[in-house]
Design an enzyme around this catalytic site. Structure first.
Site, PDB file in Angstrom:
ATOM      1  N   GLY A 171     -30.196   9.594  13.677  1.00 50.18           N
ATOM      2  CA  GLY A 171     -29.549  10.109  12.461  1.00 50.18           C
ATOM      3  C   GLY A 171     -28.417  11.051  12.814  1.00 50.18           C
ATOM      4  O   GLY A 171     -28.086  11.964  12.052  1.00 50.18           O
ATOM      5  N   SER A 181     -25.233  10.611  13.098  1.00 49.01           N
ATOM      6  CA  SER A 181     -23.861  10.380  12.633  1.00 49.01           C
ATOM      7  C   SER A 181     -23.408  11.379  11.582  1.00 49.01           C
ATOM      8  O   SER A 181     -22.209  11.605  11.417  1.00 49.01           O
ATOM      9  CB  SER A 181     -23.733   8.950  12.077  1.00 49.01           C
ATOM     10  OG  SER A 181     -24.630   8.754  11.005  1.00 49.01           O
ATOM     11  N   ARG A 182     -24.352  11.981  10.869  1.00 46.72           N
ATOM     12  CA  ARG A 182     -23.931  12.922   9.820  1.00 46.72           C
ATOM     13  C   ARG A 182     -25.077  13.888   9.495  1.00 46.72           C
ATOM     14  O   ARG A 182     -26.204  13.750  10.000  1.00 46.72           O
ATOM     15  CB  ARG A 182     -23.495  12.184   8.552  1.00 46.72           C
ATOM     16  CG  ARG A 182     -24.535  11.251   7.994  1.00 46.72           C
ATOM     17  CD  ARG A 182     -24.033  10.575   6.709  1.00 46.72           C
ATOM     18  NE  ARG A 182     -25.148   9.988   5.984  1.00 46.72           N
ATOM     19  CZ  ARG A 182     -25.465   8.694   6.021  1.00 46.72           C
ATOM     20  NH1 ARG A 182     -24.738   7.859   6.719  1.00 46.72           N
ATOM     21  NH2 ARG A 182     -26.497   8.249   5.326  1.00 46.72           N
ATOM     22  N   SER A 192     -40.133  17.585   6.113  1.00 46.65           N
ATOM     23  CA  SER A 192     -39.542  18.110   4.871  1.00 46.65           C
ATOM     24  C   SER A 192     -40.586  18.998   4.208  1.00 46.65           C
ATOM     25  O   SER A 192     -41.789  18.791   4.411  1.00 46.65           O
ATOM     26  CB  SER A 192     -39.204  16.951   3.922  1.00 46.65           C
ATOM     27  OG  SER A 192     -38.874  17.438   2.632  1.00 46.65           O
ATOM     28  N   TYR A 198     -41.123   8.761  -0.085  1.00 47.07           N
ATOM     29  CA  TYR A 198     -40.518   9.780   0.782  1.00 47.07           C
ATOM     30  C   TYR A 198     -41.526  10.885   1.117  1.00 47.07           C
ATOM     31  O   TYR A 198     -41.720  11.227   2.287  1.00 47.07           O
ATOM     32  CB  TYR A 198     -39.284  10.370   0.078  1.00 47.07           C
ATOM     33  CG  TYR A 198     -38.554  11.409   0.915  1.00 47.07           C
ATOM     34  CD1 TYR A 198     -37.705  11.012   1.943  1.00 47.07           C
ATOM     35  CD2 TYR A 198     -38.721  12.773   0.673  1.00 47.07           C
ATOM     36  CE1 TYR A 198     -37.037  11.958   2.716  1.00 47.07           C
ATOM     37  CE2 TYR A 198     -38.062  13.715   1.444  1.00 47.07           C
ATOM     38  CZ  TYR A 198     -37.217  13.297   2.464  1.00 47.07           C
ATOM     39  OH  TYR A 198     -36.564  14.254   3.227  1.00 47.07           O
ATOM     40  N   LYS A 251     -43.098  11.843   4.796  1.00 42.24           N
ATOM     41  CA  LYS A 251     -42.896  13.150   5.447  1.00 42.24           C
ATOM     42  C   LYS A 251     -44.231  13.848   5.717  1.00 42.24           C
ATOM     43  O   LYS A 251     -44.376  14.572   6.698  1.00 42.24           O
ATOM     44  CB  LYS A 251     -41.976  14.026   4.598  1.00 42.24           C
ATOM     45  CG  LYS A 251     -40.542  13.495   4.533  1.00 42.24           C
ATOM     46  CD  LYS A 251     -39.913  13.407   5.916  1.00 42.24           C
ATOM     47  CE  LYS A 251     -38.473  12.946   5.871  1.00 42.24           C
ATOM     48  NZ  LYS A 251     -37.849  12.881   7.204  1.00 42.24           N
ATOM     49  N   ILE A 306     -31.061  20.923   1.778  1.00 48.41           N
ATOM     50  CA  ILE A 306     -29.944  21.134   2.692  1.00 48.41           C
ATOM     51  C   ILE A 306     -28.741  20.327   2.188  1.00 48.41           C
ATOM     52  O   ILE A 306     -28.892  19.181   1.735  1.00 48.41           O
ATOM     53  CB  ILE A 306     -30.322  20.652   4.131  1.00 48.41           C
ATOM     54  CG1 ILE A 306     -31.685  21.225   4.577  1.00 48.41           C
ATOM     55  CG2 ILE A 306     -29.220  21.003   5.128  1.00 48.41           C
ATOM     56  CD1 ILE A 306     -31.782  22.724   4.709  1.00 48.41           C
TER      57      ILE A 306
HETATM   58  N1  LIG Z   1     -30.906  17.036   3.233  1.00 49.27           N
HETATM   59  C1  LIG Z   1     -32.057  17.600   2.886  1.00 49.27           C
HETATM   60  O1  LIG Z   1     -32.137  18.394   1.941  1.00 49.27           O
HETATM   61  C2  LIG Z   1     -33.306  17.298   3.671  1.00 49.27           C
HETATM   62  C3  LIG Z   1     -34.456  18.035   3.360  1.00 49.27           C
HETATM   63  C4  LIG Z   1     -35.624  17.793   4.068  1.00 49.27           C
HETATM   64  C5  LIG Z   1     -35.648  16.838   5.063  1.00 49.27           C
HETATM   65  N2  LIG Z   1     -34.512  16.126   5.337  1.00 49.27           N
HETATM   66  C6  LIG Z   1     -34.603  15.121   6.396  1.00 49.27           C
HETATM   67  O2  LIG Z   1     -33.632  15.393   7.385  1.00 49.27           O
HETATM   68  C7  LIG Z   1     -33.218  14.169   8.001  1.00 49.27           C
HETATM   69  C8  LIG Z   1     -31.706  14.076   7.932  1.00 49.27           C
HETATM   70  O3  LIG Z   1     -31.312  14.085   6.559  1.00 49.27           O
HETATM   71  P1  LIG Z   1     -29.801  14.295   6.096  1.00 49.27           P
HETATM   72  O4  LIG Z   1     -29.842  15.082   4.869  1.00 49.27           O
HETATM   73  O5  LIG Z   1     -28.967  14.701   7.238  1.00 49.27           O
HETATM   74  O6  LIG Z   1     -29.455  12.772   5.670  1.00 49.27           O
HETATM   75  P2  LIG Z   1     -28.095  11.953   5.697  1.00 49.27           P
HETATM   76  O7  LIG Z   1     -26.919  12.829   5.652  1.00 49.27           O
HETATM   77  O8  LIG Z   1     -28.261  10.895   4.661  1.00 49.27           O
HETATM   78  O9  LIG Z   1     -28.140  11.260   7.165  1.00 49.27           O
HETATM   79  C9  LIG Z   1     -29.134  10.329   7.465  1.00 49.27           C
HETATM   80  C10 LIG Z   1     -28.917   9.810   8.870  1.00 49.27           C
HETATM   81  O10 LIG Z   1     -29.944   8.863   9.179  1.00 49.27           O
HETATM   82  C11 LIG Z   1     -29.346   7.654   9.664  1.00 49.27           C
HETATM   83  N3  LIG Z   1     -30.211   6.523   9.338  1.00 49.27           N
HETATM   84  C12 LIG Z   1     -30.717   6.163   8.135  1.00 49.27           C
HETATM   85  N4  LIG Z   1     -31.428   5.034   8.238  1.00 49.27           N
HETATM   86  C13 LIG Z   1     -31.385   4.669   9.545  1.00 49.27           C
HETATM   87  C14 LIG Z   1     -31.895   3.558  10.287  1.00 49.27           C
HETATM   88  N5  LIG Z   1     -32.614   2.596   9.708  1.00 49.27           N
HETATM   89  N6  LIG Z   1     -31.659   3.517  11.614  1.00 49.27           N
HETATM   90  C15 LIG Z   1     -30.933   4.483  12.231  1.00 49.27           C
HETATM   91  N7  LIG Z   1     -30.415   5.538  11.583  1.00 49.27           N
HETATM   92  C16 LIG Z   1     -30.627   5.619  10.255  1.00 49.27           C
HETATM   93  C17 LIG Z   1     -27.970   7.618   8.963  1.00 49.27           C
HETATM   94  O11 LIG Z   1     -26.998   6.836   9.635  1.00 49.27           O
HETATM   95  P3  LIG Z   1     -26.750   5.261   9.276  1.00 49.27           P
HETATM   96  O12 LIG Z   1     -26.817   5.149   7.784  1.00 49.27           O
HETATM   97  O13 LIG Z   1     -25.415   4.942   9.872  1.00 49.27           O
HETATM   98  O14 LIG Z   1     -27.844   4.518   9.957  1.00 49.27           O
HETATM   99  C18 LIG Z   1     -27.585   9.098   9.060  1.00 49.27           C
HETATM  100  O15 LIG Z   1     -27.080   9.379  10.354  1.00 49.27           O
HETATM  101  C19 LIG Z   1     -33.943  13.055   7.250  1.00 49.27           C
HETATM  102  O16 LIG Z   1     -35.109  12.703   7.949  1.00 49.27           O
HETATM  103  C20 LIG Z   1     -34.313  13.708   5.932  1.00 49.27           C
HETATM  104  O17 LIG Z   1     -35.425  13.123   5.332  1.00 49.27           O
HETATM  105  C21 LIG Z   1     -33.345  16.329   4.665  1.00 49.27           C
END
Ligand SMILES: NC(=O)c1ccc[n+]([C@@H]2O[C@H](COP(=O)([O-])OP(=O)(O)OC[C@H]3O[C@@H](n4cnc5c(N)ncnc54)[C@H](OP(=O)(O)O)[C@@H]3O)[C@@H](O)[C@H]2O)c1
Length: 251
Positions: free
Chosen positions: A12, A14-15, A141, A154, A158, A187
């Site tokens: 993950g 990339s962003r 999470s 989801y 988690k 986040i």
């Molecule tokens: N943002 C929040 O508030 C929050 C809160 C709690 C937990 N989290 C957790 O933190 C982590 C990162 O979240 P984020 O907010 O940074 O999300 P995001 O900006 O949507 O980034 C998700 C990342 O996962 C990659 N990804 C998704 N499906 C994939 C697959 N099948 N194979 C390989 N890579 C995959 C995406 O790249 P590609 O689409 O190019 O594959 C991207 O790099 C996640 O596990 C999320 O559940 C986030």
């Protein structure tokens, strides 16, 4: 630097949170493999994190595919490298009411957020054992221990990541492999854009967080750096909330 000579994999990357973690690991001396599906986006991120290209390598991977995960580890092995640090940050969070959730959608969320974490941790173990230890950091999470409408798959995934992290911490402690989870709150990333764009929901969420702001990916990355470094050598099986105090307060 804290992570000199360490080799890391961040999924993950990339962003969002994964990108911030890849950046901080790299800034602290680690060589970082960046994995996600979108090769072009990964390359742009790699350039941004490490313009010289000496401390990063992009390996496009779909973590839901055993073949793709197998190829990821074969490529790392072919470079005669094995991992000291693994960060499972890839994830998806589609919102669908439980009664409308198809079995295929359910499986897709569980495969992406939970099953892949198991297969990547297991694939990394052999190299870590050979090296005499390692650090695994799984991004869970706060919704792994609190329910949220529309996020049945989801939240369940988690919750599984939290228990998987504790389980592996217990089973792999004698290999000197530390396994910990971070439980972010809300986040500011692409994943949560629609929540921030909904003014009512946004205000509600801000009112729930004692620190009264959205978390930044860097807030999570700083904790990941601690868990990746020697500073956390006596920490394993922990779940660290990075949520502005949200999980500690009811109102
Ligand atoms: N943002 C929040 O508030 C929050 C809160 C709690 C937990 N989290 C957790 O933190 C982590 C990162 O979240 P984020 O907010 O940074 O999300 P995001 O900006 O949507 O980034 C998700 C990342 O996962 C990659 N990804 C998704 N499906 C994939 C697959 N099948 N194979 C390989 N890579 C995959 C995406 O790249 P590609 O689409 O190019 O594959 C991207 O790099 C996640 O596990 C999320 O559940 C986030």
């Amino acid at each position: 630097m804290k992570l000199d000579n360490k080799i890391a994999l961040v999924t993950g990357a990339s962003r969002g949170i994964g990108k911030a973690i890849a950046k901080i690991l790299c800034e602290n001396g680690a060589f970082v493999y960046l994995a996600a599906r979108d090769a072009e986006k990964l390359s742009v991120t790699a350039k941004e994190i490490n313009p010289s290209g000496t401390k990063t390598k992009v390996i496009p991977t779909n973590i839901t595919s055993n073949t793709s995960v197998g190829e990821l580890f074969s490529k790392i092995k072919a470079e005669e490298k094995s991992l000291d640090i693994v960060v499972n940050a890839a994830g998806i969070a589609p919102a669908v009411a439980a009664e409308d959730l198809t079995y295929q959608d359910w499986k897709n969320v569980l495969n992406t957020n939970l099953n892949s974490v198991f297969s990547i941790c297991q694939s990394a173990l052999e190299g870590m054992k050979a090296k005499g230890g390692g650090k695994i950091i799984n991004i869970a999470s706060i919704l792994g221990s609190m329910a949220s409408p529309g996020l049945t798959a989801y939240c369940t995934s988690k919750s599984g990541v939290i228990m998987l992290s504790k389980q592996l911490a217990v089973e792999w402690a004698h290999y000197n492999v530390n396994v910990n989870a971070i439980a972010p709150g809300y986040i500011s990333t692409d994943m949560t854009k629609s929540l921030r764009n909904d003014n009512t929901l946004n205000q509600k969420l801000l009112a729930r967080a004692p620190l009264c702001r959205w978390g930044k990916p860097e807030d999570v990355a700083k904790v990941a750096l601690f868990l990746a470094s020697d500073d956390s050598d006596y920490v394993t099986g922990a779940v660290i909330p990075v949520d502005g105090g949200m999980s500690a307060s009811l109102m």
